[in-house]
Design an enzyme around this catalytic site. Structure first.
Site, PDB file in Angstrom:
ATOM      1  N   ARG A 154      52.025 -31.667  49.895  1.00  0.00           N
ATOM      2  CA  ARG A 154      51.692 -31.684  51.316  1.00  0.00           C
ATOM      3  C   ARG A 154      50.501 -30.798  51.633  1.00  0.00           C
ATOM      4  O   ARG A 154      50.083 -30.726  52.793  1.00  0.00           O
ATOM      5  CB  ARG A 154      52.889 -31.217  52.122  1.00  0.00           C
ATOM      6  CG  ARG A 154      53.754 -32.363  52.632  1.00  0.00           C
ATOM      7  CD  ARG A 154      54.872 -31.747  53.400  1.00  0.00           C
ATOM      8  NE  ARG A 154      55.452 -32.515  54.446  1.00  0.00           N
ATOM      9  CZ  ARG A 154      56.498 -33.332  54.322  1.00  0.00           C
ATOM     10  NH1 ARG A 154      56.985 -33.597  53.146  1.00  0.00           N
ATOM     11  NH2 ARG A 154      57.029 -33.892  55.376  1.00  0.00           N
ATOM     12  N   ARG A 201      64.394 -42.492  65.239  1.00  0.00           N
ATOM     13  CA  ARG A 201      65.118 -42.530  63.961  1.00  0.00           C
ATOM     14  C   ARG A 201      66.487 -41.841  64.079  1.00  0.00           C
ATOM     15  O   ARG A 201      66.614 -40.803  64.702  1.00  0.00           O
ATOM     16  CB  ARG A 201      64.256 -41.823  62.914  1.00  0.00           C
ATOM     17  CG  ARG A 201      64.873 -41.761  61.543  1.00  0.00           C
ATOM     18  CD  ARG A 201      63.821 -41.551  60.512  1.00  0.00           C
ATOM     19  NE  ARG A 201      63.320 -40.182  60.468  1.00  0.00           N
ATOM     20  CZ  ARG A 201      62.442 -39.758  59.549  1.00  0.00           C
ATOM     21  NH1 ARG A 201      61.946 -40.606  58.662  1.00  0.00           N
ATOM     22  NH2 ARG A 201      62.043 -38.512  59.553  1.00  0.00           N
ATOM     23  N   ARG A 239      67.827 -36.189  63.316  1.00  0.00           N
ATOM     24  CA  ARG A 239      67.361 -35.000  62.606  1.00  0.00           C
ATOM     25  C   ARG A 239      66.778 -34.018  63.618  1.00  0.00           C
ATOM     26  O   ARG A 239      66.048 -34.429  64.507  1.00  0.00           O
ATOM     27  CB  ARG A 239      66.273 -35.391  61.591  1.00  0.00           C
ATOM     28  CG  ARG A 239      66.788 -35.660  60.198  1.00  0.00           C
ATOM     29  CD  ARG A 239      65.736 -36.264  59.317  1.00  0.00           C
ATOM     30  NE  ARG A 239      64.498 -35.479  59.197  1.00  0.00           N
ATOM     31  CZ  ARG A 239      63.530 -35.742  58.333  1.00  0.00           C
ATOM     32  NH1 ARG A 239      63.645 -36.770  57.506  1.00  0.00           N
ATOM     33  NH2 ARG A 239      62.446 -35.004  58.275  1.00  0.00           N
ATOM     34  N   LYS A 254      57.800 -43.533  53.752  1.00  0.00           N
ATOM     35  CA  LYS A 254      57.833 -43.090  52.347  1.00  0.00           C
ATOM     36  C   LYS A 254      59.265 -43.057  51.799  1.00  0.00           C
ATOM     37  O   LYS A 254      59.497 -43.477  50.682  1.00  0.00           O
ATOM     38  CB  LYS A 254      57.228 -41.676  52.203  1.00  0.00           C
ATOM     39  CG  LYS A 254      55.788 -41.564  52.649  1.00  0.00           C
ATOM     40  CD  LYS A 254      55.207 -40.182  52.311  1.00  0.00           C
ATOM     41  CE  LYS A 254      55.923 -39.026  52.985  1.00  0.00           C
ATOM     42  NZ  LYS A 254      55.845 -39.043  54.462  1.00  0.00           N
TER      43      LYS A 254
HETATM   44  P1  AMP Z   1      60.348 -34.829  55.193  1.00  0.00           P
HETATM   45  O1  AMP Z   1      61.751 -35.282  55.091  1.00  0.00           O
HETATM   46  O2  AMP Z   1      59.524 -35.174  53.990  1.00  0.00           O
HETATM   47  O3  AMP Z   1      59.686 -35.224  56.478  1.00  0.00           O
HETATM   48  O4  AMP Z   1      60.406 -33.224  55.187  1.00  0.00           O
HETATM   49  C1  AMP Z   1      61.086 -32.509  56.200  1.00  0.00           C
HETATM   50  C2  AMP Z   1      60.624 -31.069  56.232  1.00  0.00           C
HETATM   51  O5  AMP Z   1      60.886 -30.445  54.975  1.00  0.00           O
HETATM   52  C3  AMP Z   1      59.132 -30.864  56.449  1.00  0.00           C
HETATM   53  O6  AMP Z   1      58.789 -30.908  57.814  1.00  0.00           O
HETATM   54  C4  AMP Z   1      58.933 -29.468  55.845  1.00  0.00           C
HETATM   55  O7  AMP Z   1      59.449 -28.465  56.700  1.00  0.00           O
HETATM   56  C5  AMP Z   1      59.848 -29.527  54.632  1.00  0.00           C
HETATM   57  N1  AMP Z   1      59.119 -30.056  53.448  1.00  0.00           N
HETATM   58  C6  AMP Z   1      59.355 -31.229  52.796  1.00  0.00           C
HETATM   59  N2  AMP Z   1      58.508 -31.381  51.763  1.00  0.00           N
HETATM   60  C7  AMP Z   1      57.716 -30.284  51.767  1.00  0.00           C
HETATM   61  C8  AMP Z   1      56.615 -29.867  50.970  1.00  0.00           C
HETATM   62  N3  AMP Z   1      56.151 -30.609  49.958  1.00  0.00           N
HETATM   63  N4  AMP Z   1      56.043 -28.663  51.264  1.00  0.00           N
HETATM   64  C9  AMP Z   1      56.494 -27.910  52.272  1.00  0.00           C
HETATM   65  N5  AMP Z   1      57.494 -28.251  53.075  1.00  0.00           N
HETATM   66  C10 AMP Z   1      58.110 -29.434  52.832  1.00  0.00           C
END
Ligand code: AMP
Length: 203
Positions: free
Chosen positions: A86, A120, A149, A15
């Site tokens: 989410r 990654r 990360r 994404k």
């Molecule tokens: P991502 O980079 O999208 O994988 O997001 C990394 C982390 O950020 C996730 O594992 C959540 O802890 C938090 N996060 C990102 N987007 C959301 C969301 N829409 N709702 C809740 N937590 C989020």
């Protein structure tokens, strides 16, 4: 042409990579809760810091992320939304604040996701994403500064995928039942997936 795009998919589905390219292609904003939260990991909220949730692979509480998205969408004419909603309650909130032109699900199998996520690496200087197997930089200086990360370590990856199945798959089901979901096979090279996306957006 569609300029309010929602890109859904599991962690590691691509994404972020694809949203960046779509934003550049169409001159729209890339709105991503993951990046916004990473930039504010130690911000104090009434629920604690985002870090405490993120490093464990859990979702940050809805009011925190809803506010980020509300502020970002207010300023954006067109956008590609990545990493949000989410869960169903975020999806409900989103439907109250905006209309969408395209809802796309980037489909990638679970075996593939684990390999993509644990391999990654990120360049902290440019934000560029690499992979130990599929996309390793030639430049040694870049190689040396790459970081993983915290939440891409295997145990946390498994937890993120569990959280995805429990909370986010129902969101995908919700759009599928409404007949709004465009499904795109995300198991191909990034340029191929990008072509598939622009085809469905412009088609
Ligand atoms: P991502 O980079 O999208 O994988 O997001 C990394 C982390 O950020 C996730 O594992 C959540 O802890 C938090 N996060 C990102 N987007 C959301 C969301 N829409 N709702 C809740 N937590 C989020």
């Amino acid at each position: 042409m569609s300029h309010r795009i929602l890109l859904l998919g599991a962690p590691g589905a691509g994404k972020g990579t694809q949203s960046k390219k779509l934003a550049a292609e169409y001159g729209i904003e890339h709105v991503t809760t993951g990046d916004a939260l990473r930039a504010n990991k130690d911000m104090e909220t009434e629920y604690g810091t985002p870090r405490s949730f993120m490093d464990a692979g859990e979702l940050v509480p809805d009011p925190v992320v809803n506010e980020i998205v509300n502020a970002a969408l207010k300023e954006a004419d067109g956008f590609v939304l990545d990493g949000y909603p989410r869960n169903l309650s975020q999806a409900e909130y989103l439907s109250e604040i905006t209309d969408l032109d395209a809802v796309i699900f980037l489909d990638v199998s679970e075996e593939e996701l684990v390999g993509r996520l644990t391999g990654r690496r990120m360049d902290p200087e440019t934000g560029e994403i690499y992979h130990v197997e599929f996309n390793w930089p030639e430049d040694e200086e870049i190689q040396e500064r790459l970081v993983q990360r915290e939440d891409d370590k295997e145990d946390t990856v498994r937890e993120r995928l569990r959280v995805y199945r429990e909370n986010t798959e129902p969101v995908i089901e919700h759009f599928r039942e409404r007949g709004d979901l465009i499904e795109v096979d995300g198991e191909a090279a990034p340029d191929t997936v990008f072509e598939r996306l622009t085809d469905v957006i412009e088609g």
